[in-house]
Design a protein around this motif. Structure first.
Motif, PDB file in Angstrom:
ATOM      1  N   GLY A   1      -3.415   2.339  -2.764  1.00 45.44           N
ATOM      2  CA  GLY A   1      -2.483   3.240  -2.446  1.00 45.44           C
ATOM      3  C   GLY A   1      -2.368   4.289  -3.746  1.00 45.44           C
ATOM      4  N   VAL A   2      -2.292   3.667  -4.810  1.00 45.96           N
ATOM      5  CA  VAL A   2      -1.972   4.551  -6.016  1.00 45.96           C
ATOM      6  C   VAL A   2      -3.141   5.650  -6.240  1.00 45.96           C
ATOM      7  CG1 VAL A   2      -1.866   4.871  -8.475  1.00 45.96           C
ATOM      8  CG2 VAL A   2      -0.641   3.008  -7.359  1.00 45.96           C
ATOM      9  N   GLY A   3      -4.369   5.013  -5.825  1.00 46.82           N
ATOM     10  CA  GLY A   3      -5.439   6.137  -5.733  1.00 46.82           C
ATOM     11  C   GLY A   3      -5.627   7.084  -4.845  1.00 46.82           C
ATOM     12  N   LEU A   4      -5.199   6.561  -3.507  1.00 47.30           N
ATOM     13  CA  LEU A   4      -5.356   7.393  -2.692  1.00 47.30           C
ATOM     14  C   LEU A   4      -4.349   8.662  -2.435  1.00 47.30           C
ATOM     15  CD1 LEU A   4      -5.587   4.698   0.191  1.00 47.30           C
ATOM     16  CD2 LEU A   4      -7.235   6.477  -0.048  1.00 47.30           C
ATOM     17  N   ALA A   5      -3.271   8.487  -3.192  1.00 44.17           N
ATOM     18  CA  ALA A   5      -2.122   9.342  -3.269  1.00 44.17           C
ATOM     19  C   ALA A   5      -2.388  10.582  -3.671  1.00 44.17           C
ATOM     20  CB  ALA A   5      -0.994   8.629  -4.013  1.00 44.17           C
ATOM     21  N   GLY A   6      -3.421  10.744  -4.663  1.00 43.81           N
ATOM     22  CA  GLY A   6      -3.745  11.882  -4.984  1.00 43.81           C
ATOM     23  C   GLY A   6      -4.659  12.944  -4.277  1.00 43.81           C
ATOM     24  N   GLU A   7      -5.300  12.471  -3.146  1.00 45.73           N
ATOM     25  CA  GLU A   7      -6.343  12.997  -2.261  1.00 45.73           C
ATOM     26  C   GLU A   7      -5.928  14.515  -1.852  1.00 45.73           C
ATOM     27  OE1 GLU A   7      -9.768  14.417  -1.286  1.00 45.73           O
ATOM     28  OE2 GLU A   7      -9.648  12.593  -2.396  1.00 45.73           O
TER      29      GLU A   7
ATOM     30  N   GLN B   1       0.935  -1.213  -0.052  1.00 46.52           N
ATOM     31  CA  GLN B   1      -0.004  -0.145  -0.247  1.00 46.52           C
ATOM     32  C   GLN B   1       0.866   1.230  -0.017  1.00 46.52           C
ATOM     33  OE1 GLN B   1      -3.590   0.623   2.884  1.00 46.52           O
ATOM     34  NE2 GLN B   1      -2.144   1.848   3.725  1.00 46.52           N
ATOM     35  N   MET B   2       2.008   1.324   0.883  1.00 43.82           N
ATOM     36  CA  MET B   2       2.770   2.413   0.819  1.00 43.82           C
ATOM     37  C   MET B   2       3.528   2.542  -0.388  1.00 43.82           C
ATOM     38  SD  MET B   2       2.168   3.742   3.866  1.00 43.82           S
ATOM     39  CE  MET B   2       0.331   3.410   3.620  1.00 43.82           C
ATOM     40  N   VAL B   3       3.966   1.739  -1.073  1.00 44.89           N
ATOM     41  CA  VAL B   3       4.836   1.825  -2.387  1.00 44.89           C
ATOM     42  C   VAL B   3       3.703   2.306  -3.413  1.00 44.89           C
ATOM     43  CG1 VAL B   3       5.910   0.540  -4.237  1.00 44.89           C
ATOM     44  CG2 VAL B   3       6.436   0.112  -1.702  1.00 44.89           C
ATOM     45  N   GLY B   4       2.660   1.808  -3.314  1.00 48.87           N
ATOM     46  CA  GLY B   4       1.316   2.424  -4.228  1.00 48.87           C
ATOM     47  C   GLY B   4       1.300   3.750  -3.922  1.00 48.87           C
ATOM     48  N   MET B   5       1.409   4.338  -2.877  1.00 44.49           N
ATOM     49  CA  MET B   5       1.324   5.781  -2.545  1.00 44.49           C
ATOM     50  C   MET B   5       2.525   6.342  -3.143  1.00 44.49           C
ATOM     51  SD  MET B   5      -0.809   5.811   1.094  1.00 44.49           S
ATOM     52  CE  MET B   5      -1.805   7.242   0.644  1.00 44.49           C
ATOM     53  N   MET B   6       3.530   5.727  -3.076  1.00 41.64           N
ATOM     54  CA  MET B   6       4.805   6.706  -3.775  1.00 41.64           C
ATOM     55  C   MET B   6       4.594   6.794  -5.073  1.00 41.64           C
ATOM     56  SD  MET B   6       8.027   5.843  -1.176  1.00 41.64           S
ATOM     57  CE  MET B   6       7.789   3.793  -1.360  1.00 41.64           C
TER      58      MET B   6
ATOM     59  N   ILE C   1       4.843  24.000  -9.745  1.00 38.18           N
ATOM     60  CA  ILE C   1       5.129  22.844  -9.511  1.00 38.18           C
ATOM     61  C   ILE C   1       4.495  22.389  -7.867  1.00 38.18           C
ATOM     62  CG2 ILE C   1       7.186  22.385 -10.772  1.00 38.18           C
ATOM     63  CD1 ILE C   1       8.828  23.107  -8.331  1.00 38.18           C
ATOM     64  N   ARG C   2       3.652  23.491  -7.494  1.00 38.81           N
ATOM     65  CA  ARG C   2       3.309  23.110  -6.155  1.00 38.81           C
ATOM     66  C   ARG C   2       2.180  22.022  -6.059  1.00 38.81           C
ATOM     67  NH1 ARG C   2       0.939  28.129  -5.520  1.00 38.81           N
ATOM     68  NH2 ARG C   2       2.859  28.988  -4.975  1.00 38.81           N
ATOM     69  N   GLY C   3       1.542  21.629  -6.988  1.00 39.91           N
ATOM     70  CA  GLY C   3       0.779  20.227  -7.005  1.00 39.91           C
ATOM     71  C   GLY C   3       1.532  19.098  -6.873  1.00 39.91           C
ATOM     72  N   THR C   4       2.726  19.048  -7.781  1.00 39.57           N
ATOM     73  CA  THR C   4       3.613  18.008  -7.716  1.00 39.57           C
ATOM     74  C   THR C   4       3.969  17.849  -6.135  1.00 39.57           C
ATOM     75  OG1 THR C   4       4.085  18.456  -9.872  1.00 39.57           O
ATOM     76  CG2 THR C   4       5.529  16.920  -8.498  1.00 39.57           C
ATOM     77  N   VAL C   5       4.570  18.908  -5.701  1.00 39.75           N
ATOM     78  CA  VAL C   5       5.026  18.861  -4.480  1.00 39.75           C
ATOM     79  C   VAL C   5       4.187  18.458  -3.194  1.00 39.75           C
ATOM     80  CG1 VAL C   5       6.269  20.224  -2.536  1.00 39.75           C
ATOM     81  CG2 VAL C   5       7.066  20.603  -4.816  1.00 39.75           C
ATOM     82  N   ALA C   6       2.970  19.341  -3.111  1.00 41.16           N
ATOM     83  CA  ALA C   6       1.950  19.107  -2.025  1.00 41.16           C
ATOM     84  C   ALA C   6       1.552  17.536  -2.403  1.00 41.16           C
ATOM     85  CB  ALA C   6       1.070  19.952  -2.375  1.00 41.16           C
ATOM     86  N   THR C   7       1.463  17.042  -3.499  1.00 42.60           N
ATOM     87  CA  THR C   7       0.823  15.559  -3.691  1.00 42.60           C
ATOM     88  C   THR C   7       1.953  14.668  -3.414  1.00 42.60           C
ATOM     89  OG1 THR C   7      -0.553  16.296  -5.409  1.00 42.60           O
ATOM     90  CG2 THR C   7      -0.267  13.995  -5.026  1.00 42.60           C
ATOM     91  N   THR C   8       3.354  14.675  -3.637  1.00 45.30           N
ATOM     92  CA  THR C   8       4.189  13.584  -3.757  1.00 45.30           C
ATOM     93  C   THR C   8       4.875  13.659  -2.188  1.00 45.30           C
ATOM     94  OG1 THR C   8       5.781  15.215  -4.526  1.00 45.30           O
ATOM     95  CG2 THR C   8       5.025  13.781  -5.954  1.00 45.30           C
ATOM     96  N   VAL C   9       4.777  15.149  -1.649  1.00 47.10           N
ATOM     97  CA  VAL C   9       5.546  14.971   0.056  1.00 47.10           C
ATOM     98  C   VAL C   9       4.709  14.224   1.003  1.00 47.10           C
ATOM     99  CG1 VAL C   9       5.898  16.481   1.860  1.00 47.10           C
ATOM    100  CG2 VAL C   9       6.594  17.227  -0.464  1.00 47.10           C
ATOM    101  N   PRO C  10       3.366  14.429   1.078  1.00 43.83           N
ATOM    102  CA  PRO C  10       2.930  13.311   1.838  1.00 43.83           C
ATOM    103  C   PRO C  10       2.833  12.049   1.591  1.00 43.83           C
ATOM    104  CG  PRO C  10       1.250  14.835   0.442  1.00 43.83           C
ATOM    105  CD  PRO C  10       2.410  15.290   0.475  1.00 43.83           C
ATOM    106  N   ASN C  11       2.860  11.597   0.364  1.00 46.68           N
ATOM    107  CA  ASN C  11       2.950  10.347  -0.209  1.00 46.68           C
ATOM    108  C   ASN C  11       4.291   9.799   0.171  1.00 46.68           C
ATOM    109  OD1 ASN C  11       0.229   9.467  -1.098  1.00 46.68           O
ATOM    110  ND2 ASN C  11       0.491  11.308  -2.419  1.00 46.68           N
ATOM    111  N   PHE C  12       5.242  10.280   0.112  1.00 46.42           N
ATOM    112  CA  PHE C  12       6.481   9.852   0.040  1.00 46.42           C
ATOM    113  C   PHE C  12       6.859   9.889   1.599  1.00 46.42           C
ATOM    114  CE2 PHE C  12       8.150  10.898  -4.062  1.00 46.42           C
ATOM    115  CZ  PHE C  12       8.700   9.685  -4.502  1.00 46.42           C
TER     116      PHE C  12
END
Length: 421
Positions: free
Chosen positions: A117-123, A62-67, A339-350
């Motif tokens: 996890g992949v789906g939850l990553a974008g929320e 699940q966690m890898v899916g989120m990354m 690039i704010r969307g990229t940061v705000a989405t990837t930071v919590p998922n990483f």
């Protein structure tokens, strides 16, 4: 009274729908930890050691899916808009969550959790970015605090539902909640700052690798690592951890997650309010990290604890690591609109994905030392790195978000009130 008036002033449709989306997001993320033992036993895993090992495998999937999802949805958020991510991600994780109810073995369970996890990553990233860009700078911290506080209630709901419903029914509940929420999002508008962008090609995630941005990005991730160490190790594996501490009474993962998540919910609200009062994101997070580390040591080193005391400590530790909204807001404020969307989405998922590293380190060390000592060692690394990373970031409380990033740096230098930890 003044504070309540300020809260009401930011509670609009965008904030409410974003908060409810995060509620469903955290409900689905947390649910596996609550139903882990019951669901694995139901699909034929009965040996306690195998339940722990299979649980770690599925959790890590699940966690890898989120990354992976964090990267995909983050780029899409900056290319196509915040709303496109909020729609697409909820569809994927809702149907993946429904599929979890029909898992027949560990492999299928892990695959479904990976897709979820992949789906939850974008929320969360899309929601926080949309809210932060829609509110004035002096109020955006309150807006994101409301989103996070509503979201944290999803953890409480998952802890309650997971203990009182059959595990398959619990997964179906989460899936149908997500589908129902999808319809509420049709009335939410796109961010005006995003719509002002004239060149979509500038939404380039590779900009994070230049101009000194990469170190800042890594620091944002490291600051959040203690949050998911706490939920992923101290709460989810509380039965195994406390068994090695000779705790008086029985400690269940469901109750540890329940009381810890209540603390997280309260902590998210308090951290947001505290940040507004201090007019500093960094100071609020620093205080939380120091308090959380101290309580973790009490949890793992104090002899003669009872199960009630463990639950009280879980609640208090939850409060101290409840700075999630402040963290994601701070990460979004560090970078330009393109690039704010990229940061705000990837930071919590990483950050979430770091739980896989923490869990793997914990799994290895528990074979070399006691379970409690292994947890303390991993936790000390997580909290230590977070405090060091915090000192490397700028204060962003007063920062204007109307700027973009170029290869050499911000196109328009934002106004910042400097503050040290």
């Amino acid at each position: 009274m003044k504070f309540l008036r300020e809260l009401r002033s930011v509670l609009n449709l965008t904030v409410l729908v974003a908060g409810l989306g995060y509620f469903v997001d955290l409900f689905d993320i947390t649910l596996f930890g609550v139903v882990r033992v019951a669901s694995l036993k139901d699909i034929g895993i009965t040996d306690p050691a195998e339940i722990l090992q299979s649980g770690l495998l599925i959790y890590n999937a699940q966690m890898v899916g989120m990354m992976v999802g964090g990267l995909l949805w983050g780029v899409l958020a900056d290319k196509r808009g915040r709303l496109s991510v909020m729609f697409g991600s909820i569809l994927l994780y809702s149907f993946a969550n429904l599929a979890n109810a029909f898992a027949w073995d560990v492999t299928s369970y892990a695959v479904f959790r990976f897709l979820g996890g992949v789906g939850l990553a974008g929320e969360l990233g899309a929601a926080i970015t949309l809210v932060a860009e829609s509110l004035p700078k002096e109020k955006r911290g309150l807006g994101t605090t409301i989103v996070a506080t509503l979201g944290m209630l999803g953890i409480v709901a998952a802890a309650f539902v997971g203990q009182h419903l059959y595990w398959k029914t619990a997964y179906l509940t989460g899936g149908f909640m997500g589908i129902a929420l999808l319809f509420a999002r049709f009335k939410v508008s796109e961010s005006e700052l995003f719509q002002k962008k004239t060149d979509p090609s500038r939404a380039n995630p590779l900009l994070l690798l230049t101009g000194g941005r990469f170190l800042k990005y890594i620091c944002c991730i490291l600051i959040g690592v203690p949050i998911y160490f706490t939920t992923g190790i101290l709460f989810t594996f509380a039965p195994e951890l406390t068994a090695g501490l000779n705790v008086q009474g029985t400690v269940t993962a469901g109750n540890a997650i329940l009381y810890g998540s209540i603390g997280l919910t309260l902590g998210d609200l308090l951290a947001g309010v505290f940040s507004q009062w201090l007019k500093s994101r960094k100071r609020a997070v620093a205080i939380n990290l120091i308090a959380g580390f101290s309580l973790m040591l009490v949890y793992g080193l104090t002899p003669g604890l009872t199960s009630t005391m463990v639950y009280v400590l879980s609640f208090l530790i939850g409060i101290t690591v409840g700075y999630w909204a402040v963290l994601v807001t701070m990460a979004a404020e560090q970078f330009g609109t393109n690039i704010r969307g990229t940061v705000a989405t990837t930071v919590p998922n990483f950050v979430r994905g770091s739980a896989a590293l923490a869990a793997s380190g914990f799994a290895y060390l528990k074979g070399e030392m006691s379970v409690a000592t292994a947890a303390i060692v991993v936790g000390s690394v997580c909290f230590g790195l977070a405090l060091i990373a915090l000192t490397r970031l700028e204060e962003t409380f007063h920062r204007d978000l109307d700027f973009e990033e170029t290869a050499t740096g911000p196109e328009t230098a934002p106004q910042t009130s400097q503050s040290s930890t």
